[in-house]
Design an enzyme around this catalytic site. Structure first.
Site, mmCIF file in Angstrom:
data_model
loop_
_atom_site.group_PDB
_atom_site.id
_atom_site.type_symbol
_atom_site.label_atom_id
_atom_site.label_comp_id
_atom_site.label_asym_id
_atom_site.label_seq_id
_atom_site.Cartn_x
_atom_site.Cartn_y
_atom_site.Cartn_z
ATOM 1 N N MET A 2 44.144 62.369 -2.410
ATOM 2 C CA MET A 2 43.993 63.484 -3.338
ATOM 3 C C MET A 2 44.770 64.701 -2.838
ATOM 4 S SD MET A 2 40.200 63.328 -5.013
ATOM 5 C CE MET A 2 39.333 64.009 -3.612
ATOM 6 N N ALA A 56 46.161 67.590 -0.044
ATOM 7 C CA ALA A 56 45.659 68.357 1.099
ATOM 8 C C ALA A 56 45.792 67.509 2.357
ATOM 9 C CB ALA A 56 44.222 68.822 0.875
ATOM 10 N N HIS A 110 45.608 61.366 7.003
ATOM 11 C CA HIS A 110 46.503 60.773 6.011
ATOM 12 C C HIS A 110 47.796 60.289 6.653
ATOM 13 C CE1 HIS A 110 44.209 63.653 3.266
ATOM 14 N NE2 HIS A 110 43.912 62.452 2.811
ATOM 15 N N ARG A 136 38.169 68.761 3.513
ATOM 16 C CA ARG A 136 37.119 69.739 3.224
ATOM 17 C C ARG A 136 36.733 70.570 4.453
ATOM 18 N NH1 ARG A 136 35.548 65.531 -0.572
ATOM 19 N NH2 ARG A 136 35.357 66.428 -2.669
#
EC number: 6.3.2.1
Length: 288
Positions: free
Chosen positions: A30, A32, A37, A187
């Site tokens: 998604m 960010a 990642h 987050r």
């Protein structure tokens, strides 16, 4: 690196790659992007000659009063990171492309999606599974790489691909942590400095369970109660769930069997930020 926004164009590119016998791996995100990642991309590059990174903040997996509208979307930074990681194609559609007018089909998951995250976020995994299947069909990948951090999501996706005979190999990349033990997550940027200190309790709780299992404790309820007691010492922590499940099936277990693998999975609010984490354990065999 090519940036593609149109699903049909991405499908055509993937089809041409397959015709040239190129092995394709996809990493679905998604955005960010962070080191977690990048580790998925690295694993994908080790497995395939062509890597497709997808960035799509999927509205179908967010519930009411969740953080869809404020979820970070630093596309320029993300695309620079993807290029530096030597991604071949960045597929970044908008919602109108993925869910055009009249869209009405979706995946309905079974019991593995009904507990834990599924209980606290109704329809979350239906939204996840639907977009994952769409991205698999669009990118036509031979391999999909997912992170261990979202362990229940991984179990749901494995169940879906197995049940629907989807011709794709699912690879699991290890969860990455910062030096304080906090699992790397997009987050984490929501946490204040004080909340960040408190967030380290998730890893301490998981580590305590590991210690107790290695000492011979096999009662799930006792392991869970000890983890909860530790977490509740933090003033801004609020527990959604702490549970122990079989590592692959995600069925909840009361008693841990020697030689089998389990996960402690938890979701904790630190202030206004909801964090998930997990750790896999192998229960020691009983000495004769």
């Amino acid at each position: 690196m090519q940036i593609i926004t149109n699903p049909r164009e991405m499908q055509n590119i993937a089809e041409n790659l397959r015709m040239k016998h190129q092995l394709i791996a996809v990493v679905m995100t998604m955005g960010a992007l962070h080191e977690g990642h990048l580790s998925l991309i690295k694993l994908a590059k080790q497995q395939a000659g062509t890597v497709i990174l997808t960035i799509f903040v999927n509205p179908a997996q967010f519930g009411e009063n969740e953080d869809f509208h404020c979820y970070p979307r630093p596309f320029e930074k993300d695309s620079s990171m993807a290029r530096a990681a030597e991604v071949d194609y960045l597929f970044a559609p908008d919602a109108s492309m993925m869910y055009p007018e009249g869209f009405q089909t979706g995946i309905h998951n079974g019991p593995v999606a009904a507990i834990l995250e599924g209980e606290h976020r109704p329809d979350h995994f239906n939204g996840v599974s639907t977009v994952v299947l769409k991205l698999m069909m669009i990118c036509k990948a031979h391999i999909a790489v997912f992170g261990e951090k979202d362990a229940q999501q991984l179990a749901v996706i494995k169940r879906m691909t197995n049940d629907l005979n989807i011709d794709i190999r699912i690879l699991e990349a290890p969860l990455l942590r910062d030096d304080d033990g906090v699992a790397i997550s997009s987050r984490n940027i929501y946490l204040s400095s004080e909340e960040r200190k408190q967030a380290a309790v998730l890893f301490r709780a998981l580590s305590l369970a590991d210690k107790r299992i290695q000492e011979g404790c096999t009662a799930a309820e006792k392991l869970i109660d000890e983890a909860i007691s530790l977490i509740e010492q933090e003033p801004d922590a609020k527990i959604d769930y702490v549970s122990i499940v079989e590592a692959e099936s995600f069925t909840q277990s009361a008693l841990l069997e020697p030689g089998k693998e389990y996960r402690m999975v938890l979701a904790i609010w630190i202030g206004t930020t909801r964090l998930i984490d997990n750790r896999k354990y192998r229960v020691p065999l009983i000495s004769a």
